[in-house]
Design an enzyme around this catalytic site. Structure first.
Site: not given
Ligand code: 13P
Length: 261
Positions: A13-15, A100, A102, A172, A178, A218, A239-240
């Site tokens: 997920n590149w957000k 998600h 977010e 999640e 994050g 994470s 994510g990251g």
């Molecule tokens: P991180 O891996 O940066 O914690 O993000 C997880 C995420 O929200 C994937 O959708």
């Protein structure tokens, strides 16, 4: 002999990150790493921002491994700023994230809205990746399992088992996203069992055993193998660490090792 018959799934997920050029470059690098590894035992996809989807889908070609981070709850019409599931399918997306955290927590998206988004995703033949997760406050209050059950029941309301054969659930925990604070494998596995039990209660044991339940929060190249060694954890939503091709490749390798267990 494989531990489980569910094919692992790893999503990146590149957000809201990356320029257009960097997104294409990253897609190319991930594809190259994956081709070089010869690994065919893991399903994977990247989830770029909307504006990069077409270019990333074109870069990844026929074997499109591209998904969207969201879709509209409507099929078309006067919905300024929204993107429909059928538009996503048309440009080469094969999957979509729904709910998600977010969006659930950051944008107050309700289960009822997510249920309608799920309808649109299924109508467009996109693989829905339904995200659930509790906040730190909910966890500390001892409500984590009840929250997950309620999010699943609400978001899946009105959907029958036959329509959901492709469903993936991403657990999640909001407090792990994050933050560098990962759920322990035991913790995550416990929550995944709650997800599976809820699916069994809603549908059937057979269905619940087939659905892939992946973990996000994470996950990185160092902790992925331990998480994925749990029978209940069918892969990850990253994510990251998915913004780095080498790390994402290592996470896919960790998921592939699961198949050989
Ligand atoms: P991180 O891996 O940066 O914690 O993000 C997880 C995420 O929200 C994937 O959708």
């Amino acid at each position: 002999m494989a531990l489980v018959s569910r094919t692992p799934f790893v999503g990146g997920n590149w957000k809201m990150n990356l320029t257009h050029a960097r997104a294409v470059e990253l897609a190319r690098a991930i594809d190259a790493i994956n081709s070089a590894s010869g690994n065919r035992s893991v399903d994977w996809a990247v989830f770029p921002p909307f504006v990069h989807l077409g270019a990333v889908a074109a870069t990844l070609g026929e074997r499109s491994h591209v998904g969207a981070q969201d879709c509209s709850a409507h099929s078309d019409g006067a919905f300024t700023g929204q993107v429909s599931a059928s538009m996503l399918a048309e440009i080469g997306c094969t999957s979509v994230l729904i709910g998600h955290s977010e969006r659930r927590h950051g944008l107050a998206e309700s289960d009822a809205l997510l249920s309608r988004k799920l309808t649109r995703a299924l109508d467009a033949s996109l693989i829905p990746i339904l995200c659930v997760g509790e906040t730190l406050l909910q966890r500390d209050s001892g409500d984590a399992h009840a929250i997950i059950q309620s999010q699943l029941r609400g978001s899946l309301a009105g959907h029958d088992e036959l329509a959901l054969t492709q469903l993936i659930v991403a657990y999640e925990p909001v407090w792990a996203i994050g933050t560098g604070r990962t759920a322990t494998p035991d913790d995550a596995a416990h929550m995944h069992r709650t997800v599976r039990q809820t699916l069994e209660d809603l549908y059937s044991a057979r269905f619940a055993q087939r659905v892939r339940v992946i973990y996000g929060g994470s996950v990185n190249a160092k902790n992925a193998a331990e998480l994925f060694s749990c029978e209940e954890i069918d892969g990850g939503l990253i994510g990251g660490a998915s913004l780095n091709a080498t790390d994402f490749g290592a996470i896919m390798t960790a998921a592939a090792a699961r198949v050989g267990q």
